[in-house]
Write an enzyme that holds these catalytic residues in place. Structure first.
Site, PDB file in Angstrom:
ATOM      1  N   GLY A   1       5.173  -2.156  10.292  1.00 28.76           N
ATOM      2  CA  GLY A   1       6.609  -2.313  10.523  1.00 28.76           C
ATOM      3  C   GLY A   1       7.274  -3.466   9.784  1.00 28.76           C
TER       4      GLY A   1
ATOM      5  CG  ASN B   1      -1.584   1.264   1.533  1.00 37.57           C
ATOM      6  OD1 ASN B   1      -1.769   2.067   0.633  1.00 37.57           O
ATOM      7  ND2 ASN B   1      -1.988   1.462   2.785  1.00 37.57           N
TER       8      ASN B   1
ATOM      9  CD  GLU C   1      -1.956  -2.440   8.461  1.00 36.74           C
ATOM     10  OE1 GLU C   1      -1.102  -2.739   7.621  1.00 36.74           O
ATOM     11  OE2 GLU C   1      -2.536  -1.346   8.484  1.00 36.74           O
TER      12      GLU C   1
ATOM     13  CE  LYS D   1       0.362   3.135   5.136  1.00 32.22           C
ATOM     14  NZ  LYS D   1       0.689   3.158   6.531  1.00 32.22           N
TER      15      LYS D   1
ATOM     16  CB  ALA E   1       3.050   1.369   3.603  1.00 35.26           C
ATOM     17  CB  SER E   2       7.141   3.090   5.616  1.00 35.57           C
ATOM     18  OG  SER E   2       7.008   2.194   6.685  1.00 35.57           O
TER      19      SER E   2
ATOM     20  CB  ILE F   1       1.199   2.018  11.157  1.00 29.67           C
ATOM     21  CG1 ILE F   1       0.221   0.825  11.176  1.00 29.67           C
ATOM     22  CG2 ILE F   1       1.232   2.669   9.774  1.00 29.67           C
ATOM     23  CD1 ILE F   1      -1.204   1.170  10.813  1.00 29.67           C
TER      24      ILE F   1
ATOM     25  CG  HIS G   1      -5.091   1.870   6.255  1.00 30.73           C
ATOM     26  ND1 HIS G   1      -4.377   2.746   7.048  1.00 30.73           N
ATOM     27  CD2 HIS G   1      -4.212   0.926   5.852  1.00 30.73           C
ATOM     28  CE1 HIS G   1      -3.116   2.354   7.098  1.00 30.73           C
ATOM     29  NE2 HIS G   1      -2.984   1.246   6.380  1.00 30.73           N
TER      30      HIS G   1
HETATM   31  O1  G3P Z   1      -1.196  -0.390   4.983  1.00 27.80           O
HETATM   32  C1  G3P Z   1       0.063  -0.765   5.442  1.00 27.80           C
HETATM   33  C2  G3P Z   1       0.398  -0.231   6.741  1.00 27.80           C
HETATM   34  O2  G3P Z   1      -0.435   0.596   7.388  1.00 27.80           O
HETATM   35  C3  G3P Z   1       1.659  -0.612   7.373  1.00 27.80           C
HETATM   36  O3  G3P Z   1       2.501   0.464   7.145  1.00 27.80           O
HETATM   37  O4  G3P Z   1       4.642   1.554   6.860  1.00 27.80           O
HETATM   38  O5  G3P Z   1       4.274   0.076   8.817  1.00 27.80           O
HETATM   39  O6  G3P Z   1       4.482  -0.917   6.567  1.00 27.80           O
HETATM   40  P1  G3P Z   1       4.064   0.274   7.369  1.00 27.80           P
END
Ligand code: G3P
Length: 225
Positions: A183, A11, A143, A13, A204-205, A148, A95
């Site tokens: 994470g 994702n 999540e 974002k 995501a990140s 996150i 989300h």
């Molecule tokens: O939608 C994925 C998410 O919210 C997790 O984000 O950056 O921790 O991988 P991240």
């Protein structure tokens, strides 16, 4: 096109690193890694890029969000029919960065079934995971919001929230695919998540902000067994 498990969903974002042409570049990297490794990878482009990105790649694309509305006089809102027309095979729902009312989540899950779209409901704890399972969505992604974007994987920091959600969801509905996220950035994180009973990850990140997104994705894919 449908989602298959085990699965990695990226994702992207609304990060600067994933806007416009960079959105398509990341989607193409996901496609390459999916082809090279045989791992199922799905992609959630930025909402404004959904139609063109979905039409440029062969991997499944999902919307990041939809509103529980019918098409019509709805300025600035996004309806399921639009994302289907845009080439998405489904959508994230609720989300943690875009929470929804439970009644609206239910409308989206039901309407998605009628339209042949997949829903991935994001949840923050075991109680909410259980409530989501009653709706029988295609998937639930657990999540914990605090993790996150932290780089601290849920599989290490809160393994019990993953395994307890898997048990709670599967008790109510064996068909719903359970994912976990927050994470996640390495193959080891993916491996640990699968050991906890998840059937894939939502992230995501770790990829969007990586110096070398392809190398990171290849590592993530290596954790799929
Ligand atoms: O939608 C994925 C998410 O919210 C997790 O984000 O950056 O921790 O991988 P991240």
């Amino acid at each position: 096109m449908k989602l298959k498990t085990p699965l990695i969903i990226l994702n992207v974002k609304a990060y600067k690193e994933s806007m416009g042409k960079r959105d398509l570049k990341l989607a193409k990297i996901c496609e390459e890694v999916a082809k090279e490794t045989g791992v199922n990878i799905a992609y959630c482009p930025q909402q404004v890029d959904l139609a063109w990105v979905a039409n440029e790649v062969e991997i499944p694309c999902l919307a990041q969000h939809v509103d529980a509305l019918d098409p019509g006089s709805k300025t600035g809102w996004t309806v399921l029919e639009s994302i289907k027309e845009a080439g998405a095979i489904g959508t994230l729902v609720n989300h943690s960065e875009h929470r929804m009312k439970i009644a609206d989540i239910d409308v989206i899950v039901e309407k998605s079934k009628e339209l042949g779209l997949c829903t991935v409901i994001c949840t923050n704890n075991v109680v909410v995971s259980r409530a989501a399972a009653v709706m029988k969505p295609y998937s639930i992604a657990i999540e914990p919001p605090a993790l996150i974007g932290s780089g601290i994987p849920v599989s290490k920091a809160e393994p019990e929230i993953v395994s307890d959600s898997v048990n709670a969801i599967k008790e109510l509905n064996r068909d719903t695919v359970v994912l976990c996220g927050a994470g996640i950035s390495t193959g080891e994180d993916v491996r640990e998540s699968l050991k906890l009973g998840a059937e894939g990850v939502l992230l995501a990140s770790g990829v969007v902000k990586a110096k070398d997104p392809k190398r990171t994705l290849l590592d993530l894919a290596s954790g799929i067994f």
